[in-house]
Design an enzyme around this catalytic site. Sequence first.
Site, PDB file in Angstrom:
ATOM      1  N   GLY A  16       0.785  -1.161  -0.300  1.00  0.00           N
ATOM      2  CA  GLY A  16      -0.032  -0.033  -0.267  1.00  0.00           C
ATOM      3  C   GLY A  16       1.013   0.804   0.082  1.00  0.00           C
ATOM      4  O   GLY A  16       2.292   1.151  -0.440  1.00  0.00           O
ATOM      5  N   GLY A  37       2.208   5.306   1.220  1.00  0.00           N
ATOM      6  CA  GLY A  37       2.721   5.639   2.950  1.00  0.00           C
ATOM      7  C   GLY A  37       4.308   5.240   3.437  1.00  0.00           C
ATOM      8  O   GLY A  37       4.691   4.191   2.760  1.00  0.00           O
ATOM      9  N   GLU A  41       0.419  -1.379  -6.946  1.00  0.00           N
ATOM     10  CA  GLU A  41      -0.586  -0.447  -7.045  1.00  0.00           C
ATOM     11  C   GLU A  41      -0.068   1.137  -7.420  1.00  0.00           C
ATOM     12  O   GLU A  41       0.846   1.450  -8.380  1.00  0.00           O
ATOM     13  CB  GLU A  41      -1.432   0.017  -6.200  1.00  0.00           C
ATOM     14  CG  GLU A  41      -3.123   0.005  -6.423  1.00  0.00           C
ATOM     15  CD  GLU A  41      -3.796   1.005  -4.892  1.00  0.00           C
ATOM     16  OE1 GLU A  41      -4.628   0.110  -5.204  1.00  0.00           O
ATOM     17  OE2 GLU A  41      -3.095   2.041  -4.343  1.00  0.00           O
ATOM     18  N   GLY A  66      -6.843   0.288  -3.202  1.00  0.00           N
ATOM     19  CA  GLY A  66      -7.055  -1.226  -3.086  1.00  0.00           C
ATOM     20  C   GLY A  66      -7.031  -2.078  -3.043  1.00  0.00           C
ATOM     21  O   GLY A  66      -6.696  -3.291  -2.881  1.00  0.00           O
ATOM     22  N   LYS A  69      -2.103   8.263  18.274  1.00  0.00           N
ATOM     23  CA  LYS A  69      -1.875   9.716  19.207  1.00  0.00           C
ATOM     24  C   LYS A  69      -1.163   9.368  20.404  1.00  0.00           C
ATOM     25  O   LYS A  69      -1.702   9.973  21.491  1.00  0.00           O
ATOM     26  CB  LYS A  69      -3.354  10.088  19.590  1.00  0.00           C
ATOM     27  CG  LYS A  69      -3.989  10.845  18.684  1.00  0.00           C
ATOM     28  CD  LYS A  69      -5.345  11.554  19.265  1.00  0.00           C
ATOM     29  CE  LYS A  69      -6.027  12.273  19.642  1.00  0.00           C
ATOM     30  NZ  LYS A  69      -7.498  12.887  20.513  1.00  0.00           N
TER      31      LYS A  69
END
Lengths: 518, 518
Positions: free
Chosen positions: A262, A264, A287, A381, A401
């Site tokens: 993915g 990132g 992708e 995707g 956080k």
Amino acid sequence: MEARCRWAGWKERLCSAEQAAALIENGMTVGMSGFTRAGEAKEVPRALAERARQDPLSITLMTGASLGNDLDKLLTDAKVLSRRMPFQVDATLRRAINAGEVMFIDQHLSETVELLRNRQLAEIDVAVVEACAITEEGGIVPTTSVGNSASYAILADKVIIELNLDAPAELEGLHDIYIPQMRPTRPPIPVVAPDSRIGTPYIPIDPGKIAAIVVTHGKDSPSTLLPPDADTRRIADHLIEFFADEVSIGRLTPSLLPLQAGIGTMANAVMSGLAEGPFDHLTMYSEVLQDSTFDLLDAGKLDFASGCSITLTEARGKRVWGNLDAYRDRLVLRPQELSNHPGIVRRLGIIAINTALEMDIYGNVNSTHVGGTRMMNGIGGSGDFARNAQLSIFVTKSVAKEGDLSSVVPFASHVDHTEHDVDVVVTEHGLADLRGLAPRERAARLIDQCADSRYRPALRRYFEHACQRGGHTPHCLEEAFSWHIAAERDGHMRRFQTEDAGARRGEHREEPPVAHPA
Amino acid sequence: MEARCRWAGWKERLCSAEQAAALIENGMTVGMSGFTRAGEAKEVPRALAERARQDPLSITLMTGASLGNDLDKLLTDAKVLSRRMPFQVDATLRRAINAGEVMFIDQHLSETVELLRNRQLAEIDVAVVEACAITEEGGIVPTTSVGNSASYAILADKVIIELNLDAPAELEGLHDIYIPQMRPTRPPIPVVAPDSRIGTPYIPIDPGKIAAIVVTHGKDSPSTLLPPDADTRRIADHLIEFFADEVSIGRLTPSLLPLQAGIGTMANAVMSGLAEGPFDHLTMYSEVLQDSTFDLLDAGKLDFASGCSITLTEARGKRVWGNLDAYRDRLVLRPQELSNHPGIVRRLGIIAINTALEMDIYGNVNSTHVGGTRMMNGIGGSGDFARNAQLSIFVTKSVAKEGDLSSVVPFASHVDHTEHDVDVVVTEHGLADLRGLAPRERAARLIDQCADSRYRPALRRYFEHACQRGGHTPHCLEEAFSWHIAAERDGHMRRFQTEDAGARRGEHREEPPVAHPA
């Protein structure tokens, strides 16, 4: 210009972005290039937003995936978007989606053009596609992404081409454009390996549909990858150890299987980490190709990468875009329908690595909705790959956080990937191999291996309490969302933290959930 | 006997069911034939259960899907099952699964043998397969289902064949056995239409692995289809009207697309109903072929049906099993890996019709878990089809228990199919076409068209209240499971019923959820 635009008819179609944008009328459905902020048409949408400030109009906008250069922000601010699909990452657009102002249709990225082709979505009036060249026959050579551009251009009534003279001319030849035939008489799509080339290096369209050519300059927005922090590095280490183990017991070879990751920082770090492991002759069938793809190519670890877009940091971009010939025979960009195709993903036996926003104790994954309601980006995707992969892996940090929120919760507040599609889960604490396990076994392993130690006792209490009630997938529905309700009300889940596993036992059950937090 | 068993070595392997069952040892993984109570090995599992009463043992049992002849009950009662996959429908086994006594791994039915082949599940020690014949080379001709039998027999160390002399010899020739090659170098699977034949009519195995041949008699358990009631007929009518509309606007042809329908009374009624519509030259590419398949074949409406098992009522069986030659050229039975293959489902552009247990207002579907925790049967093939279909339809009655439970709820207590995979929803009240809609639009349509009128006001109130809070998929997590919690505590959801939409407004919000119902 003649080298870039070899189609004889170009001069009659040359116009300004404003003139081209005028072809887009109120109520139209518009398909634009752009995928993970790569290769989007840049000037026509900008001109459209500008015009809408004077002369309001709204459209349905379809893209490949996310747009760069703040275009989704500009279009949202100008109230151009009434409907938007199939993916986005812009903060302003996200606010409008979550306020119910823009109808967002979050789709598996392989499906949008299948739906269009079957007329299950509104037909495309105008396509706007960024090109690095136009061929003799009027074929469009895309730039840094293919996305859905090919089908949009082929299906549209009119096509606007943004010929970007800043895009490297050397991009030509990188693309492989193939459009699956209509069903139910479609022959098999002949991709049999990441390096299969089955189509043309340009988008073939009827040049009579070219309604405007706009000459542009400008770059994609650079990717904003962060350097991996300690936790991200631990996640990568766990995964690499797992792969090495699978190789050592003979379940995988040192070239693993075609890899998908993915987008990132985390996915990039995991992929980069593979350079360190006992792996060789790797391939990618993914992708988006990020910096890590080129790290691995440079390291001689990766033989070939197939994707539908290339999204790089500024530093990496400098070393790639001026040097494309060095990578040319090891790269291909396909339509996202093919890069993400369920049948090809299944055929190739892909290892899919995607990021979870949260997951429940049974391994159902939420990739999209903060607090179960607020859209982050979209499923993208991840469903195309996770469902059909040979090995489906989800990675996430165990907390967000600074520890105030646990990524492992009793019940996922939104389910994008069911437990059936989640084989392995990794956080900085460890890796849970869930293959072949029943839900109760999955929960025990996932809590022990992946949850943060501060939240582990409360998760175990929830699970044990649920098991007392029984069921294949035990739950206490009264408490299932108590963690999210606390987070919504208090901004944190700290009440479910435990320093000493015994000290706070049962506390969260004694307070009833509070209705209607502000 | 010689006609049924043409393999020369048979006499040396002939033995009793008890002798064959003795080959199965404690702790083994056993793969058995059987899919939707069709074609299961009948005597060896019975003998195994018998033996286990004296001499306890437990095994991992894999099948195609459900077993008939009460075998799952017998095996559960004899405590033979420690692990069971990938599907079941037996009440006794279900209780054991929900009590956590049997570890049940609920899988997409196309995936089990892929996982086995990659050694991602424990390897098969013994396969037990029902056959109607054994070929000259020791190939196994299955009976009324193929299921996972082929891969189990091919992958097992030892194979036990139950040669059922009551199974029609005319079954031979009906099957098409094809095993996909290993990944990542798998060529495309060449099925391009429902009637594609790509393999052999028997399961090819090394005859040296045939460890036992048991001659048996006995029939499959008849299917327990009920005649359609008024609501089921209304569901079928809505769907047929929808298909007719799609044909009239040219989005479908009168032959529609290859059809898949789940198992059970409702799916059967919907399929039968197609005989009435303006349709012709229909085809099926489905998992189980029920009575309706033969109704449509007899009516001349259906040209061809592909499945992995045939499950018939007693009355239908009498007219089919003695008359197989009349259907032979219009039927094929494949391994479930192929009947449900994601790539083939996508390639053929299937219309998938599956049954929901409940769905939420956004169209997320629960197919498996009562009250979010208790397994009913399993996800079966619904995910293989719904994700990859050209048109994915879910049907359910709007209420259960004579109106005491709403099938449309604020939040699905378990998600098997996400909103991305649900195009159309049908109840007796109407059909909601959700294609191309954002979640807020889906909810408005689904509540209006499909929910029972008694529950509609409370669903609308939930939705409106959630929209006030905002979000792409608005929810009030405090109330999300209040309907299920009430059902668990009171046995019904009647407090969410309204005679007059105004009268009870907000009532369900004033009472806080009750913790820990007994």
